[in-house]
Design a protein around this motif. Structure first.
Motif, PDB file in Angstrom:
ATOM      1  N   PHE A 333       0.720  -1.248   0.220  1.00 35.01           N
ATOM      2  CA  PHE A 333       0.280   0.007  -0.045  1.00 35.01           C
ATOM      3  C   PHE A 333       0.728   1.250  -0.216  1.00 35.01           C
ATOM      4  N   LEU A 334       2.238   1.260  -0.447  1.00 35.29           N
ATOM      5  CA  LEU A 334       2.959   2.383  -0.429  1.00 35.29           C
ATOM      6  C   LEU A 334       2.365   3.422  -1.450  1.00 35.29           C
ATOM      7  N   HIS A 335       1.701   2.857  -2.275  1.00 38.02           N
ATOM      8  CA  HIS A 335       1.012   4.243  -3.307  1.00 38.02           C
ATOM      9  C   HIS A 335       0.281   4.897  -2.880  1.00 38.02           C
ATOM     10  N   VAL A 336      -0.734   4.546  -1.808  1.00 34.74           N
ATOM     11  CA  VAL A 336      -1.806   5.012  -1.181  1.00 34.74           C
ATOM     12  C   VAL A 336      -1.439   6.611  -0.798  1.00 34.74           C
ATOM     13  N   SER A 337      -0.315   6.899  -0.223  1.00 36.08           N
ATOM     14  CA  SER A 337      -0.046   8.201  -0.066  1.00 36.08           C
ATOM     15  C   SER A 337       0.180   9.092  -1.269  1.00 36.08           C
ATOM     16  N   GLU A 338       0.648   8.535  -2.068  1.00 34.45           N
ATOM     17  CA  GLU A 338       1.036   9.288  -3.222  1.00 34.45           C
ATOM     18  C   GLU A 338      -0.028   9.479  -4.139  1.00 34.45           C
ATOM     19  N   LEU A 339      -1.230   8.612  -4.377  1.00 27.74           N
ATOM     20  CA  LEU A 339      -2.449   8.828  -4.681  1.00 27.74           C
ATOM     21  C   LEU A 339      -3.210   9.816  -4.066  1.00 27.74           C
ATOM     22  N   ASN A 340      -3.088   9.862  -2.719  1.00 28.76           N
ATOM     23  CA  ASN A 340      -3.968  10.779  -1.960  1.00 28.76           C
ATOM     24  C   ASN A 340      -3.294  12.065  -2.217  1.00 28.76           C
ATOM     25  N   ARG A 341      -2.207  12.407  -2.605  1.00 30.31           N
ATOM     26  CA  ARG A 341      -1.597  13.696  -3.087  1.00 30.31           C
ATOM     27  C   ARG A 341      -2.029  14.247  -4.223  1.00 30.31           C
ATOM     28  N   MET A 342      -2.664  13.134  -5.050  1.00 29.66           N
ATOM     29  CA  MET A 342      -3.300  13.609  -6.236  1.00 29.66           C
ATOM     30  C   MET A 342      -4.622  13.787  -6.126  1.00 29.66           C
ATOM     31  N   GLY A 343      -5.271  13.775  -4.747  1.00 29.74           N
ATOM     32  CA  GLY A 343      -6.698  14.255  -4.744  1.00 29.74           C
ATOM     33  C   GLY A 343      -7.434  13.023  -4.490  1.00 29.74           C
ATOM     34  N   ALA A 344      -6.922  11.796  -4.356  1.00 32.41           N
ATOM     35  CA  ALA A 344      -7.679  10.532  -4.066  1.00 32.41           C
ATOM     36  C   ALA A 344      -8.169  10.558  -2.459  1.00 32.41           C
ATOM     37  N   ARG A 345      -9.167   9.836  -2.286  1.00 31.60           N
ATOM     38  CA  ARG A 345      -9.544   9.614  -0.904  1.00 31.60           C
ATOM     39  C   ARG A 345      -9.753   8.191  -0.555  1.00 31.60           C
ATOM     40  N   ILE A 346      -8.461   7.630  -0.194  1.00 35.50           N
ATOM     41  CA  ILE A 346      -8.159   6.414   0.417  1.00 35.50           C
ATOM     42  C   ILE A 346      -7.754   6.355   1.703  1.00 35.50           C
ATOM     43  N   GLU A 347      -8.439   5.402   2.215  1.00 33.71           N
ATOM     44  CA  GLU A 347      -8.182   5.377   3.887  1.00 33.71           C
ATOM     45  C   GLU A 347      -7.695   3.811   4.111  1.00 33.71           C
ATOM     46  N   LEU A 348      -6.649   3.535   4.687  1.00 33.46           N
ATOM     47  CA  LEU A 348      -6.362   2.336   5.202  1.00 33.46           C
ATOM     48  C   LEU A 348      -6.811   1.766   6.714  1.00 33.46           C
ATOM     49  N   GLN A 349      -7.205   0.458   6.682  1.00 30.36           N
ATOM     50  CA  GLN A 349      -7.556  -0.159   7.765  1.00 30.36           C
ATOM     51  C   GLN A 349      -6.947  -1.544   7.742  1.00 30.36           C
ATOM     52  N   GLY A 350      -5.486  -1.611   8.391  1.00 30.23           N
ATOM     53  CA  GLY A 350      -4.747  -2.986   8.276  1.00 30.23           C
ATOM     54  C   GLY A 350      -4.493  -3.183   6.821  1.00 30.23           C
ATOM     55  N   ASN A 351      -4.694  -4.497   6.592  1.00 31.85           N
ATOM     56  CA  ASN A 351      -4.669  -4.852   5.047  1.00 31.85           C
ATOM     57  C   ASN A 351      -5.766  -4.437   4.085  1.00 31.85           C
ATOM     58  N   THR A 352      -6.494  -3.635   4.545  1.00 32.95           N
ATOM     59  CA  THR A 352      -7.615  -3.158   3.593  1.00 32.95           C
ATOM     60  C   THR A 352      -7.690  -1.586   3.377  1.00 32.95           C
ATOM     61  N   ALA A 353      -8.139  -1.244   2.138  1.00 28.20           N
ATOM     62  CA  ALA A 353      -8.255   0.116   1.770  1.00 28.20           C
ATOM     63  C   ALA A 353      -9.649   0.438   1.300  1.00 28.20           C
ATOM     64  N   VAL A 354     -10.008   1.351   1.859  1.00 27.99           N
ATOM     65  CA  VAL A 354     -11.399   1.941   1.555  1.00 27.99           C
ATOM     66  C   VAL A 354     -11.183   3.185   0.793  1.00 27.99           C
ATOM     67  N   VAL A 355     -11.610   2.954  -0.540  1.00 32.09           N
ATOM     68  CA  VAL A 355     -11.496   3.966  -1.758  1.00 32.09           C
ATOM     69  C   VAL A 355     -12.687   4.823  -2.044  1.00 32.09           C
ATOM     70  N   THR A 356     -12.762   5.912  -1.517  1.00 31.99           N
ATOM     71  CA  THR A 356     -14.127   6.665  -1.946  1.00 31.99           C
ATOM     72  C   THR A 356     -13.839   7.623  -3.252  1.00 31.99           C
ATOM     73  N   GLY A 357     -14.384   7.267  -4.193  1.00 34.69           N
ATOM     74  CA  GLY A 357     -14.352   8.051  -5.522  1.00 34.69           C
ATOM     75  C   GLY A 357     -14.551   9.418  -5.518  1.00 34.69           C
ATOM     76  N   VAL A 358     -13.642  10.220  -6.250  1.00 34.41           N
ATOM     77  CA  VAL A 358     -13.775  11.483  -6.377  1.00 34.41           C
ATOM     78  C   VAL A 358     -13.873  11.984  -7.725  1.00 34.41           C
ATOM     79  N   GLU A 359     -14.305  13.266  -7.944  1.00 34.98           N
ATOM     80  CA  GLU A 359     -14.838  13.657  -9.318  1.00 34.98           C
ATOM     81  C   GLU A 359     -13.668  13.477 -10.362  1.00 34.98           C
TER      82      GLU A 359
END
Length: 435
Positions: A333-359
Motif C-alpha cells: 500500500f506504499l502508493h496510497v499516500s502518493e495517490l492521496n497527494r493527487m486528490g484521491a480519498r483512500i483510507e487504510l485499515q490494516g490490510n484493507t483500503a477504503v477508496v471513496t471515489g472523487v470527481e
C-alpha cells in the motif's frame, strides 16, 4: 542517472497496441536453461526489461552465452557451469532465486545471496528451501547467503504451505533430474507456471500438470536443445485496459490470452465497463464513470496482487466507495499516500483500503516506490488535471517495455526526462537513485 515521467493528463487514449511477452514467464524460462548439460534454449517474445537484462547478466556470470535481439533470445549453456551466483546481480532482483533449483539439480551445489527486489513486504524463500531439503539437499545460511549441496536429489511428495509461484517454479525445475517421482501439491496455478512446464517438456522433461495445484515430475537423465515462446503479459495487458478506462478512451490490445485476464474483466464489467473480447485481443469501450466495486487479491485464478495498485488508482475516480483487501503481500500500500497527494480519498485499515471515489484527480510530483505502484501513478497522471511528474520511473522499467512509447502511440502526452540530480527532492524527502 535517475529519470521521471512527465504526464499531461486529460487526453483519452485511442488506438491499438500489442502486449509484450510476460516478464514473470520469461524469467523462470531463462533460469530453466541452466538445466541443459550442454546445449541451447531459444526463446521467442522475450520482453526487453531491466529484470530480463539482469537475469541475462546473471546467467552470463554462471557461464552462459546469450544472444538477444528484438525479442529473440538464445541461451547456450556450457558443460562446465559455475554454481556460485554473483551477489551484485542477485541483490537487484527477487527472481534471482529461481536459479537455485536448476543449479542444485545440474551442479549438485549452489551459493545464492539472499535476493532483492521491490519493497512490498516480506517474501522469504523458506518454502523453496524447505522443499529442496525434502528432496535431500543440505541447506546452510552463511553470511547472508544460501549454501546448498546435494549428492543427487530424490523424488518425494512436497505440500506447499502457500501456493507460492517462485517456490513452485524452483522445486519444479529442481525435480527434473531427481531420482524417481516428485509430487508437488498446493502449487501455484498461474499461467506462467504452465508456460514453464511446457518449456521443460519441450526440453525432454517428464511432467504432468493436472491444473488442480498438483504437478508430477518423473526424473530424467538429461535435457536437450529446444525452443519456446513466452506467453503474453496479462499484467501489462490489464494495466493498459485500466489506462483506457481512466482516460475515457477506447483502445484495442492484441496478443492477448483472454482467459488469463478474466478476473479483471469480470470486476470491471461489474462496475459498468464494456469490452469486445476476441480470440487474441480485447477492445476496451469508453465509459463515463465506473461504479465502485470491492475485491480481494488472491493467488491465481483470483484477482492478482500485481494489479491492486492500478485498480486502486482506477477506483479512485469511481462512483461510490470501493473496498480493496490485500490478501497476498502485507506492505503493498506504499502508493496510497502518493495517490492521496493527487486528490484521491483512500483510507487504510490494516490490510484493507477504503477508496471513496472523487470527481477528478489533480497533477502532482509523486514517487514510484515499486514497479506496480509506479504504474498506478502513471495511470492516475493520465486521468489527472494539469501535469504530473512520476519520479524514480526506473522501477516501472522493470516490468513494462517501452511504456512511454506505447502511451505516446495511443495519444498519451508523456515524456521521459532526467531528474535534476541523483538526490531529487520529492514530497519533502530526498529520494535516492534506483540501484
Amino acid at each position: 542517472m535517475d529519470y521521471k515521467m512527465k504526464i499531461t493528463g486529460g487526453v483519452p487514449l485511442r488506438g491499438k497496441i500489442e502486449a509484450q511477452g510476460a516478464k514473470n514467464a520469461a524469467l523462470p524460462i531463462m533460469a530453466a536453461s541452466l538445466l541443459l548439460k550442454s546445449g541451447t534454449l531459444n526463446i521467442h517474445k522475450v520482453p526487453r526489461l531491466h529484470d530480463v537484462l539482469t537475469m541475462a547478466d546473471l546467467l552470463r556470470g554462471l557461464g552462459a552465452e546469450i544472444q538477444y535481439e528484438k525479442g529473440e533470445m538464445s541461451i547456450s549453456i556450457p558443460e562446465d557451469l559455475s554454481w556460485e551466483t554473483p551477489s551484485n546481480l542477485v541483490r537487484k532482483m527477487r527472481a534471482s532465486s529461481l536459479v537455485l533449483g536448476p543449479l542444485l539439480a545440474r551442479c549438485g551445489r549452489a551459493v545464492l545471496p539472499l535476493p532483492g527486489g521491490c519493497s512490498i513486504g516480506s517474501r522469504p524463500i523458506d518454502l523453496h528451501l524447505k522443499g529442496l531439503s525434502r528432496m535431500g539437499a543440505s541447506i546452510d545460511l552463511v553470511h547472508g547467503a544460501v549454501h546448498a549441496t546435494a549428492n543427487g536429489l530424490k523424488g518425494c511428495r512436497i505440500y506447499l504451505d502457500f501456493p507460492s509461484v517462485g517456490a513452485t517454479e524452483n522445486l519444479l525445475m529442481a525435480a527434473v533430474f531427481a531420482e524417481g517421482e516428485t509430487v508437488l501439491e498446493n502449487t501455484a496455478r498461474e499461467p506462467e507456471i504452465t508456460n514453464l512446464v511446457q518449456t521443460l517438456k519441450s526440453m525432454g522433461a517428464s511432467i504432468e500438470e493436472e491444473g488442480t495445484g498438483v504437478i508430477r515430475i518423473k526424473g530424467v537423465d538429461e535435457l536437450h536443445d529446444a525452443e519456446t515462446i513466452v506467453i503474453p503479459d496479462r499484467i501489462e495487458t490489464c494495466t493498459y485496459i485500466l489506462a483506457s478506462i481512466m482516460s475515457g478512451g477506447e483502445i484495442e490490445i492484441e496478443n492477448v490470452i483472454p482467459q488469463h485476464i478474466d478476473s479483471l474483466i469480470a470486476k470491471l464489467e461489474e462496475g459498468g465497463a464494456s469490452f469486445t473480447v476476441k480470440n487474441d485481443s480485447v477492445i476496451v469501450h469508453p465509459i463515463n464513470r465506473l461504479k465502485a466495486v470491492s475485491l480481494k487479491t488472491m493467488p491465481y485464478p483470483g484477482f492478482p496482487t500485481d494489479l491492486q495498485p492500478q485498480i486502486m488508482a482506477t477506483l479512485a475516480l469511481a462512483d461510490g466507495a470501493s473496498v480493496i483487501q490485500e490478501g497476498v503481500f502485507q506492505a503493498r500500500f506504499l502508493h496510497v499516500s502518493e495517490l492521496n497527494r493527487m486528490g484521491a480519498r483512500i483510507e487504510l485499515q490494516g490490510n484493507t483500503a477504503v477508496v471513496t471515489g472523487v470527481e477528478h484527480l489533480v497533477g502532482a510530483d509523486v514517487s514510484a516506490t515499486d514497479l506496480r505502484a509506479g504504474a498506478a501513478l502513471i495511470l492516475a497522471g493520465l486521468a489527472a488535471k494539469d501535469e504530473t511528474c512520476v519520479y524514480h520511473i526506473g522501477h516501472v522499467w522493470r516490468g513494462y517495455e517501452d511504456m512511454d512509447k506505447k502511451l505516446q502511440q495511443l495519444g498519451g502526452q508523456v515524456e521521459i526526462m532526467p531528474t535534476e540530480s541523483v538526490g531529487t527532492k520529492v514530497n519533502g524527502a530526498v529520494m535516492k537513485e534506483d540501484s
